[in-house]
Every structure is written in C-alpha cells, then in structure tokens.
Design an enzyme around this catalytic site. Sequence first.
Site, PDB file in Angstrom:
ATOM      1  N   HIS B  38       6.477  13.132  26.822  1.00 32.38           N
ATOM      2  CA  HIS B  38       5.462  13.496  25.831  1.00 32.38           C
ATOM      3  C   HIS B  38       4.127  13.800  26.530  1.00 32.38           C
ATOM      4  O   HIS B  38       3.478  14.797  26.260  1.00 32.38           O
ATOM      5  CB  HIS B  38       5.247  12.351  24.837  1.00 32.38           C
ATOM      6  CG  HIS B  38       6.182  12.376  23.659  1.00 32.38           C
ATOM      7  ND1 HIS B  38       7.529  12.148  23.783  1.00 32.38           N
ATOM      8  CD2 HIS B  38       5.967  12.602  22.331  1.00 32.38           C
ATOM      9  CE1 HIS B  38       8.096  12.227  22.586  1.00 32.38           C
ATOM     10  NE2 HIS B  38       7.170  12.505  21.690  1.00 32.38           N
ATOM     11  N   LYS B 106      14.097   4.959  16.896  1.00 32.62           N
ATOM     12  CA  LYS B 106      14.368   3.680  16.243  1.00 32.62           C
ATOM     13  C   LYS B 106      13.102   2.852  16.171  1.00 32.62           C
ATOM     14  O   LYS B 106      12.198   3.009  16.991  1.00 32.62           O
ATOM     15  CB  LYS B 106      15.465   2.912  16.985  1.00 32.62           C
ATOM     16  CG  LYS B 106      15.013   2.394  18.348  1.00 32.62           C
ATOM     17  CD  LYS B 106      15.875   1.256  18.824  1.00 32.62           C
ATOM     18  CE  LYS B 106      15.538   0.826  20.233  1.00 32.62           C
ATOM     19  NZ  LYS B 106      14.691  -0.384  20.270  1.00 32.62           N
TER      20      LYS B 106
END
Lengths: 290, 195
Positions: B38, B106
């Site tokens: 990222h 998650k």
Amino acid sequence: MLEDSIVAGLREVISRAAVSLSRDVVSALKAAREREDSFLAREILNSILKNIEEAERRGLPLCQDTGTPTFFVHLGDGFPVRSRLGDLIARAVRESTPSVPLRPNTVDPWTGRNSGDNTGRGVPVIRWFPVEGDELRVIYLAKGGGSENVSRLFMLNPTEGVEGIRRAVLRAAIDAGGKPCPPVILGVGVGGGADAALEAAKAATLRRVGSRSGDPAVAELEERLLEDVNSLGIGPMGLGGRTYALDVHVDWMHRHPASLPVAVSMLCWAARRGEVVFHPDGSYEVLEPG
Amino acid sequence: MREWRVSTPLSEETVRGMRVGDLVWLSGRVVTARDQAHRRALDLASSGGELPVDLSGIAVYHCGPIARREGEVWRIYGFGPTTSARMEPMEAEFLRTFGVRMIVGKGGMGGRTADALAEVGAVYAAFTGGASVLATDSVERVISVNWLDLGIPEALWEVEVRDLGPLIVAMDSVGGNLYREVASHAAERMGRLLG
C-alpha cells in the site's frame, strides 16, 4: 546420529502443527458451532471446520500465516545435547521452511529484508527450562501476527484487584475485536512484573482447552472471565455471536507491593501447538499438544 | 441477505447494491496488497509513476500468500486473509486513487475507510481468517508477481480466482458496518457487567 534425530523430531512437530489442530481445539470449535444461532457465526465456523478437515486431508498448512516459530524447551539434567540445541532448533526451522512449506516470516526491522527461512536475530524464539531427568521435552508454538498484535499489558493500581483484572481482559477483547481471528484461546498473566506477566499469558494459551487452573479461586476466575468475554457478543471473526474465546487460562505469580501487572495474550483458533519428547538415545515421540 | 456471484471488473452499480450481511463468491482478477505494498503504491502514484498492475474495478486482497516457485510457475499453498487494520492509515487514499471496488480482508477497518467506501462506491468483504486452504482452492493461477523485493508475503500478487468465498459484506457503501455494530453492543455490555 543423535543430532540428526533431534532435527528430524523437531521437523515432524513443526510440520504436524502447521497442518493439523489438536483434538481439544477441534471439539471446542464444533461445540461452538452448535451453540451459535447467528447465521454469520455458523457460516464462519463452518468455513473454519471445513478448512481444518481439508488441511489435514491434503497435508496443507491450515493458515497462510505459519507464524513465528517459538520453542519452550524443557531440558533434562541428563540429556546429552545441551548448548548445541539452539543451533539444531534453527536448523529444523530452516529445513522446514521449504519442505512444509512455511511462509518466510522473519524480517529485519531496520532494512525490511525478509531472511527467507524463518530464522534471524532472536528467531526462532527459544525459552529454556532446566528440569530433572534425562529427557528433552519441546513444546512448539507457531503464532500468527494478527493474534500477537493484540497482546496487551496493563499495569494496574493494586487496589483495582479482581475487578480491575476483569476490566482489563474485557477491554483487551473489545479492542482486539475480529483482528486476532476469534474464536481465540485467551491467556492471562497476573503479577511477576511486566515481562513475566506477558510470558505467563502467552504460555497460558498453550494449556489444553477445557483444563482449569489447579488453584480453585483462579479456576473460578477463569470460568467467570470466559463467560464475561463471550457475553460481549463479539463472536467469531468479530462479526457477532456467542463465541469469542474457546477458553480462558490464567496463570499468576506474586507481585511487587506497588504493582499489579495484568497481561493478555490471544491465540487464534488455528492454534498451531505441538509437543515432542526426546530420549537420551535420540528416539522421540510426537505428542498430542495441550 | 443476498448472495452474489460476481466477476471482476466490478461496476460501481453492482457494489453499491451490496449490503452488510450479504454473501459474495468472487471470480476474476484479484491483487494482494499488505501495508508495505500500500505504502509503495501510494508513493509511486504521488510521484506520477504507474503501478505494474491495473487495479480499477478489481478487488484488493489483504493477503500474504505461501507461494513456492516450481519451474517456471509460482504455486500458491496458502491464500487466507491478513488483518486489515494494518492498512487503515492508507486505505482511504488507496481507494480514492486506484478505483478499487472491493477490499477483501479480515477483522474490519476504521472510520476513514468506511467514509471512503461510501464516497467512491466500494465494499469491504471479510473472508474467514485462517481458512487458508479454502481460499487456496479458489486460486486458478498466478498471473504476475511484482515487488518481490518486499518479500513473499508483502509482494503484489496478481491472481485469478474462481468463487473465492463465502465473503461476508461487513462494511458497505451506505454506511452499514457490522464491526461498528458489534463494538458498540460490546461496549454497552461491558458497562453493564462492571457497573
């Protein structure tokens, strides 16, 4: 020879733990599925139980995060290999990485470079316990980053007492939410000092699910914390339900008069634990953990 | 509660129709990205560079696979999700920059990501943490891998999947957020327990 046999035994426990869960955890997960009435919680537990079955059947790692290799070494006075054990453990980890396969999880904190074989400075993590006898007993834990990251240490004011401990555990669970891959095994370490409390909390997660502390008052606290933490409704994967913890295990030590350290450690449902006992001639048995 | 069988690229209209509690089976191209990827992607975009893979309309998967090179091909041995919270400081900007329509991970994400999902039209879908073998079964092939210098877990894996799921829509584009609901109920319950 003896050293090769030790490496073989360690490799067996590493690979078995990566692929197959112990029976106590599997039965607790099945019981949890029966207890849940939320559709999503049941759906999640179905995925978990199916994943456990498929991993075992096909010999694949249960989870892609194969964890940080951690060894609790109980070294008997009469066991013939001693100072070389650290090297043998590292060799077993290095050889297991491509063969299982394990994900390379050991990163230099300054350069970001991954060593590629799960070994590095301070890793594998090894805790040494000298014991009587001539055997070597090694308990293996491969703990993932998601559950390790929610570890907490609370340095309470001693007057906060048991209510303070309850508050700390519930706070840790709410802050952790779905991050540690619940249902978790929740370990609590009380007393001893900051470092000792954290070690005790992590070691408590190794205990068999369903076992209780030998100290009746602590056993009662374990039951109460289990009920408390599950009543929060956080549920499997933090998406709601009745099962946040499969069990709560508390270990304790005396404390300094001015300190009440409380540490919380969570082990994800994919509780990769293993145990192997070596005899002085190098023969060994891999045991059901917990 | 609806069930969706969808393939990437996903349209804005499709994902805006998804609501928390829906189940999704996802096919097509997904790209894994963890915190390091990222960071690098955003640094690259802000300096005018181009990503090695196109992310528009696809799902970004918070995942660090177990992968082994066998001859000329990479084979995946573990493909479960990683904890999404680590990407929270970067995800809102990531969503606005690259046109991603779905985040798969998650454990949930925070308020800034929730706002960005509503703004750009995207959803956060949870795959059961640790269910790595089930996820691996959905892998058709590795299309490409970039940024291997970050290490195998952190690299950018472009993977074709078939029926990755069930994914649970846990944060949608109209403010639905299962994690927030659960957390506020839990805080209330804790208050009652401790008085």
